[in-house]
Scaffold this active site. Structure first.
Site, mmCIF file in Angstrom:
data_model
loop_
_atom_site.group_PDB
_atom_site.id
_atom_site.type_symbol
_atom_site.label_atom_id
_atom_site.label_comp_id
_atom_site.label_asym_id
_atom_site.label_seq_id
_atom_site.Cartn_x
_atom_site.Cartn_y
_atom_site.Cartn_z
ATOM 1 N N GLY A 51 -2.034 1.627 -0.227
ATOM 2 C CA GLY A 51 -2.961 2.810 -0.601
ATOM 3 C C GLY A 51 -2.163 4.102 -1.439
ATOM 4 O O GLY A 51 -2.837 4.614 -2.584
ATOM 5 N N ASP A 52 -1.072 4.468 -0.822
ATOM 6 C CA ASP A 52 -0.079 5.478 -1.576
ATOM 7 C C ASP A 52 0.522 4.792 -2.898
ATOM 8 O O ASP A 52 0.212 5.607 -3.886
ATOM 9 C CB ASP A 52 1.008 5.698 -0.645
ATOM 10 C CG ASP A 52 0.543 6.499 0.497
ATOM 11 O OD1 ASP A 52 0.089 7.897 0.484
ATOM 12 O OD2 ASP A 52 0.696 5.806 1.510
ATOM 13 N N SER A 53 0.713 3.566 -3.107
ATOM 14 C CA SER A 53 1.246 3.065 -4.087
ATOM 15 C C SER A 53 0.280 2.809 -5.332
ATOM 16 O O SER A 53 0.387 3.229 -6.452
ATOM 17 C CB SER A 53 1.814 1.754 -3.991
ATOM 18 O OG SER A 53 2.935 1.784 -2.676
#
Length: 417
Positions: free
Chosen positions: A175-177
């Site tokens: 999700g962060d990436s």
């Protein structure tokens, strides 16, 4: 924990100045990619402890190996951002920045007089990429949001795993990436728009101001995940189909699944194209299925998914993985083993594509890093140095802003840097 520095300009973003006001994954990954392709990135870190990612996962001499990748090519400046003097230093850097990347909770920068509208008033061409859990507006915008929450709200967790078990996570912070990649895309589009509307701000005010149009790029983690969820919405809205967990299979696209070979190795086979399906069935000696007119198209195969998967699994059970790969590759069927990192490091294709870089820590210890992607024929990315020591560039950056040795010493004595 960095190799020798070489600040020679390189890459398509050479000359672009980036200020990173972020920690952990989404914001720093976004600025990492810009740094890999030539942007000059100054990363603000808290004094003493720095970015928490420095202590995440596997450590060498107290610093994360992840840090060597996540902060490569960046300069580290320590600032206690709760102190007005530190906020003023950040403001001076913002005056000269092309792009600011931040992932504080919405409203924090505004309290420090470093919000987008506040900074754009002094740097009209400024581009600010703001990464947060829920975006800068809306009823949830003030809540903390991590990648795991974005994956859940964005729909990825719901469809991940087996139908008879609770949802699972992907083994990385996807999700962060995904948010970081959306941030990079947004920054590049905003940079293009700024350049065609006048370019970089010349540092002057009033009638002498020459600047393109800057803008804010509002990236929400849950929206970045939601953006890759394929046909999830129209399938439900139009047909009432709610996508569920299906294990290793790709729902509605048949066959595409994970199968186990005789040596207990897992293999992924994607035989879902109509011509590919026929070649696959012939390769596994199931001419009856290959020549069945009802299975010639995907919509005919979907109702018989279990039958098709069982036929493929029965065949895989008689072959070890090397035999299965050889037969299916010969038949021009998309197939692959599921790689571990050990597989990657010895794989001829990874090596031919130069997907690893060899570097050394300051003590001479060798370490491999993933090479930079994407590959560009004229302006490829480059690793100039690994993640820097905490505050490694304090002196050089502050001297560049005009601070004297005495002023720098005073900032250090008061724990502002």
């Amino acid at each position: 924990m960095s190799s020798s520095e070489n600040t020679t300009g390189f890459g398509p973003l050479n000359g672009i100045k980036v200020l990173e006001l972020g920690t952990l994954i989404a914001g720093p990954f976004c600025s990492r990619m810009l740094a890999e392709f030539g942007a000059s990135v100054i990363k603000i870190e808290a004094p003493e402890q720095g970015d928490p990612l420095r202590q995440w996962r596997v450590l060498k001499d107290g610093t994360s190996l992840w840090w060597s990748v996540q902060a490569r090519n960046k300069q580290s400046l320590t600032l206690n951002m709760k102190d007005p003097q530190a906020q003023e230093i950040a403001r001076q850097l913002a005056l000269d920045a092309d792009i600011i990347i931040e992932n504080y909770r919405p409203g924090v920068l505004e309290k420090w007089q470093l919000g987008f509208e506040q900074l754009q008033a002094i740097n009209p061409a400024l581009i600010m990429v703001r990464l947060s859990g829920y975006g800068q507006t809306g009823p949830l915008s003030g809540l903390p949001g991590f990648g795991a929450i974005g994956e859940s709200m964005g729909g990825l967790r719901y469809v991940s795993g087996h139908p008879d078990r609770p949802p699972v996570r992907v083994g990385i912070s996807i999700g962060d990436s995904l948010a970081a990649l959306h941030g990079v895309i947004g920054a590049m589009m905003a940079l293009r728009h700024r350049d065609v509307t006048g370019g970089r701000w010349n540092g002057k005010a009033g009638a002498e101001c020459v600047a393109g149009v800057g803008q804010m790029v509002d990236v929400a983690l849950y929206e970045s995940v939601f953006n890759v969820m394929e046909s999830l919405v129209p399938e439900y809205d139009y047909a009432g189909v709610k996508r569920e967990r299906t294990g290793g299979a790709l729902p509605g696209i048949v066959p595409s699944n994970t199968y186990t070979c005789a040596d207990n190795e897992n293999i992924v086979i994607a035989g879902n194209g109509d011509a590919i399906f026929k070649r696959l069935m012939q390769a596994i000696e199931r001419d009856d299925l290959a020549n069945d007119p009802a299975l010639a198209k995907n919509d005919g195969r979907v109702p018989r998914t279990a039958e098709i998967d069982a036929a493929i699994q029965d065949w895989c059970s008689t072959k070890n993985i090397s035999e299965a790969l050889a037969i299916l590759n010969q038949a021009d069927v998309p197939v692959g083993k599921i790689y571990s990192v050990a597989d990657m490091l010895s794989d001829p294709h990874f090596l031919a594509r130069r997907m690893f870089e060899q570097h050394h820590f300051n003590d001479g210890t060798p370490v491999k890093l993933p090479a930079i992607s994407p590959k560009m024929s004229v302006t490829p990315g480059k690793t100039n140095w690994l993640g820097p020591e905490l505050g490694q560039h304090n002196h050089a950056i502050l001297r560049g802003l005009g601070y004297t040795e005495e002023q720098i010493a005073e900032l250090r004595a008061h724990k502002i840097i």
